[in-house]
Design a protein around this motif. Structure first.
Motif, PDB file in Angstrom:
ATOM      1  N   GLN A 270       0.830  -1.198   0.000  1.00 37.00           N
ATOM      2  CA  GLN A 270       0.000   0.000   0.000  1.00 37.00           C
ATOM      3  C   GLN A 270       0.869   1.255   0.000  1.00 37.00           C
ATOM      4  N   GLU A 271       1.966   1.227   0.729  1.00 36.31           N
ATOM      5  CA  GLU A 271       2.874   2.372   0.744  1.00 36.31           C
ATOM      6  C   GLU A 271       3.497   2.595  -0.627  1.00 36.31           C
ATOM      7  N   LEU A 272       3.861   1.514  -1.308  1.00 41.03           N
ATOM      8  CA  LEU A 272       4.390   1.640  -2.670  1.00 41.03           C
ATOM      9  C   LEU A 272       3.344   2.239  -3.604  1.00 41.03           C
ATOM     10  N   ARG A 273       2.089   1.852  -3.421  1.00 42.11           N
ATOM     11  CA  ARG A 273       1.017   2.409  -4.254  1.00 42.11           C
ATOM     12  C   ARG A 273       0.822   3.895  -3.978  1.00 42.11           C
ATOM     13  N   THR A 274       0.819   4.297  -2.717  1.00 41.53           N
ATOM     14  CA  THR A 274       0.585   5.710  -2.390  1.00 41.53           C
ATOM     15  C   THR A 274       1.741   6.594  -2.847  1.00 41.53           C
ATOM     16  N   LYS A 275       2.955   6.050  -2.865  1.00 40.48           N
ATOM     17  CA  LYS A 275       4.107   6.820  -3.336  1.00 40.48           C
ATOM     18  C   LYS A 275       4.220   6.817  -4.854  1.00 40.48           C
ATOM     19  N   GLY A 276       3.363   6.046  -5.536  1.00 43.61           N
ATOM     20  CA  GLY A 276       3.375   6.007  -6.995  1.00 43.61           C
ATOM     21  C   GLY A 276       4.410   5.068  -7.580  1.00 43.61           C
ATOM     22  N   LEU A 277       5.050   4.262  -6.738  1.00 42.64           N
ATOM     23  CA  LEU A 277       6.047   3.314  -7.244  1.00 42.64           C
ATOM     24  C   LEU A 277       5.406   2.059  -7.818  1.00 42.64           C
ATOM     25  N   LEU A 278       4.234   1.727  -7.340  1.00 43.18           N
ATOM     26  CA  LEU A 278       3.494   0.574  -7.830  1.00 43.18           C
ATOM     27  C   LEU A 278       2.172   1.098  -8.361  1.00 43.18           C
ATOM     28  N   GLN A 279       2.032   1.090  -9.684  1.00 46.64           N
ATOM     29  CA  GLN A 279       0.849   1.667 -10.307  1.00 46.64           C
ATOM     30  C   GLN A 279       0.041   0.592 -10.988  1.00 46.64           C
ATOM     31  N   GLY A 280      -1.231   0.855 -11.153  1.00 47.87           N
ATOM     32  CA  GLY A 280      -2.107  -0.087 -11.845  1.00 47.87           C
ATOM     33  C   GLY A 280      -2.263  -1.349 -11.042  1.00 47.87           C
ATOM     34  N   GLY A 281      -1.581  -2.374 -11.414  1.00 52.78           N
ATOM     35  CA  GLY A 281      -1.622  -3.624 -10.682  1.00 52.78           C
ATOM     36  C   GLY A 281      -2.416  -4.698 -11.386  1.00 52.78           C
ATOM     37  N   GLY A 282      -3.025  -4.396 -12.508  1.00 52.66           N
ATOM     38  CA  GLY A 282      -3.744  -5.408 -13.268  1.00 52.66           C
ATOM     39  C   GLY A 282      -4.873  -6.060 -12.494  1.00 52.66           C
ATOM     40  N   GLY A 283      -5.515  -5.302 -11.608  1.00 53.28           N
ATOM     41  CA  GLY A 283      -6.624  -5.848 -10.835  1.00 53.28           C
ATOM     42  C   GLY A 283      -6.197  -6.615  -9.601  1.00 53.28           C
ATOM     43  N   LEU A 284      -4.921  -6.538  -9.256  1.00 55.94           N
ATOM     44  CA  LEU A 284      -4.438  -7.249  -8.076  1.00 55.94           C
ATOM     45  C   LEU A 284      -4.685  -6.412  -6.829  1.00 55.94           C
ATOM     46  N   ASN A 285      -5.192  -7.053  -5.790  1.00 55.87           N
ATOM     47  CA  ASN A 285      -5.299  -6.350  -4.515  1.00 55.87           C
ATOM     48  C   ASN A 285      -3.927  -6.391  -3.837  1.00 55.87           C
ATOM     49  N   ASN A 286      -3.827  -5.784  -2.675  1.00 56.69           N
ATOM     50  CA  ASN A 286      -2.528  -5.698  -2.009  1.00 56.69           C
ATOM     51  C   ASN A 286      -1.950  -7.075  -1.688  1.00 56.69           C
ATOM     52  N   ARG A 287      -2.797  -8.025  -1.279  1.00 62.68           N
ATOM     53  CA  ARG A 287      -2.319  -9.367  -0.942  1.00 62.68           C
ATOM     54  C   ARG A 287      -1.772 -10.085  -2.177  1.00 62.68           C
ATOM     55  N   ASP A 288      -2.504  -9.982  -3.301  1.00 60.39           N
ATOM     56  CA  ASP A 288      -2.052 -10.622  -4.540  1.00 60.39           C
ATOM     57  C   ASP A 288      -0.746  -9.999  -5.030  1.00 60.39           C
ATOM     58  N   ALA A 289      -0.647  -8.663  -4.940  1.00 60.20           N
ATOM     59  CA  ALA A 289       0.580  -7.986  -5.357  1.00 60.20           C
ATOM     60  C   ALA A 289       1.747  -8.406  -4.475  1.00 60.20           C
ATOM     61  N   LEU A 290       1.502  -8.531  -3.168  1.00 63.14           N
ATOM     62  CA  LEU A 290       2.548  -8.990  -2.255  1.00 63.14           C
ATOM     63  C   LEU A 290       3.005 -10.399  -2.615  1.00 63.14           C
ATOM     64  N   ASP A 291       2.061 -11.286  -2.894  1.00 65.70           N
ATOM     65  CA  ASP A 291       2.413 -12.657  -3.287  1.00 65.70           C
ATOM     66  C   ASP A 291       3.242 -12.673  -4.558  1.00 65.70           C
TER      67      ASP A 291
END
Length: 99
Positions: A10-31
Protein backbone atom coordinates in the motif's frame (compact mmCIF):
# COMPACT_ATOMS: atom_id res chain seq x y z
CA UNK A 1 13.66 -6.98 -0.40
CA UNK A 2 11.11 -4.26 -1.03
CA UNK A 3 8.02 -5.70 0.56
CA UNK A 4 7.16 -8.23 3.19
CA UNK A 5 3.74 -6.98 4.37
CA UNK A 6 0.55 -5.77 2.71
CA UNK A 7 1.15 -2.35 4.26
CA UNK A 8 4.39 -2.13 2.29
CA UNK A 9 2.48 -2.73 -0.93
CA UNK A 10 0.00 0.00 0.00
CA UNK A 11 2.87 2.37 0.74
CA UNK A 12 4.39 1.64 -2.67
CA UNK A 13 1.02 2.41 -4.25
CA UNK A 14 0.59 5.71 -2.39
CA UNK A 15 4.11 6.82 -3.34
CA UNK A 16 3.38 6.01 -6.99
CA UNK A 17 6.05 3.31 -7.24
CA UNK A 18 3.49 0.57 -7.83
CA UNK A 19 0.85 1.67 -10.31
CA UNK A 20 -2.11 -0.09 -11.84
CA UNK A 21 -1.62 -3.62 -10.68
CA UNK A 22 -3.74 -5.41 -13.27
CA UNK A 23 -6.62 -5.85 -10.84
CA UNK A 24 -4.44 -7.25 -8.08
CA UNK A 25 -5.30 -6.35 -4.51
CA UNK A 26 -2.53 -5.70 -2.01
CA UNK A 27 -2.32 -9.37 -0.94
CA UNK A 28 -2.05 -10.62 -4.54
CA UNK A 29 0.58 -7.99 -5.36
CA UNK A 30 2.55 -8.99 -2.26
CA UNK A 31 2.41 -12.66 -3.29
CA UNK A 32 3.58 -11.79 -6.79
CA UNK A 33 6.45 -9.59 -5.61
CA UNK A 34 7.67 -12.14 -3.08
CA UNK A 35 7.51 -14.94 -5.66
CA UNK A 36 9.65 -12.91 -8.06
CA UNK A 37 12.17 -12.21 -5.29
CA UNK A 38 12.62 -15.91 -4.58
CA UNK A 39 13.53 -16.84 -8.15
CA UNK A 40 17.03 -18.15 -8.62
CA UNK A 41 19.24 -16.20 -10.95
CA UNK A 42 19.06 -17.88 -14.31
CA UNK A 43 17.27 -17.81 -17.61
CA UNK A 44 13.78 -17.85 -16.07
CA UNK A 45 14.61 -14.92 -13.80
CA UNK A 46 16.15 -12.93 -16.64
CA UNK A 47 13.17 -13.61 -18.92
CA UNK A 48 10.67 -12.48 -16.27
CA UNK A 49 12.64 -9.31 -15.54
CA UNK A 50 12.90 -8.56 -19.27
CA UNK A 51 9.15 -9.09 -19.71
CA UNK A 52 8.42 -6.76 -16.81
CA UNK A 53 10.74 -4.10 -18.22
CA UNK A 54 9.26 -4.46 -21.71
CA UNK A 55 5.75 -4.07 -20.32
CA UNK A 56 6.83 -1.04 -18.30
CA UNK A 57 8.35 0.68 -21.33
CA UNK A 58 5.41 -0.19 -23.60
CA UNK A 59 2.94 1.04 -21.02
CA UNK A 60 4.89 4.28 -20.55
CA UNK A 61 4.83 4.92 -24.30
CA UNK A 62 1.08 4.27 -24.54
CA UNK A 63 0.45 6.53 -21.58
CA UNK A 64 2.55 9.34 -23.05
CA UNK A 65 0.78 9.08 -26.43
CA UNK A 66 -2.62 9.13 -24.73
CA UNK A 67 -1.61 12.12 -22.60
CA UNK A 68 -0.35 13.99 -25.68
CA UNK A 69 -3.64 13.51 -27.53
CA UNK A 70 -5.65 14.40 -24.43
CA UNK A 71 -3.71 17.63 -23.85
CA UNK A 72 -3.79 18.65 -27.54
CA UNK A 73 -7.20 17.38 -28.63
CA UNK A 74 -8.23 20.70 -30.23
CA UNK A 75 -5.03 20.96 -32.26
CA UNK A 76 -5.25 17.33 -33.37
CA UNK A 77 -8.90 17.81 -34.40
CA UNK A 78 -8.03 20.98 -36.34
CA UNK A 79 -5.16 19.28 -38.18
CA UNK A 80 -7.29 16.24 -39.06
CA UNK A 81 -10.09 18.52 -40.24
CA UNK A 82 -7.65 20.45 -42.45
CA UNK A 83 -6.27 17.24 -43.93
CA UNK A 84 -9.77 15.94 -44.71
CA UNK A 85 -10.67 19.27 -46.32
CA UNK A 86 -7.55 19.30 -48.52
CA UNK A 87 -8.08 15.68 -49.57
CA UNK A 88 -11.72 16.29 -50.46
CA UNK A 89 -10.85 19.42 -52.47
CA UNK A 90 -8.12 17.52 -54.35
CA UNK A 91 -10.52 14.65 -55.01
CA UNK A 92 -13.11 17.06 -56.39
CA UNK A 93 -10.55 18.78 -58.62
CA UNK A 94 -9.30 15.45 -59.97
CA UNK A 95 -12.82 14.24 -60.69
CA UNK A 96 -13.63 17.53 -62.48
CA UNK A 97 -10.44 17.28 -64.53
CA UNK A 98 -11.31 13.72 -65.61
CA UNK A 99 -14.83 14.72 -66.69
Amino acid sequence: MLVDREEDVQELRTKGLLQGGGGLNNRDALDFLTSVQTLRLGSCYVRIMEDIETYRMTRRTRTNVHAFFHRNIKIVAAILSAIVTVVSILGTLISLKNS
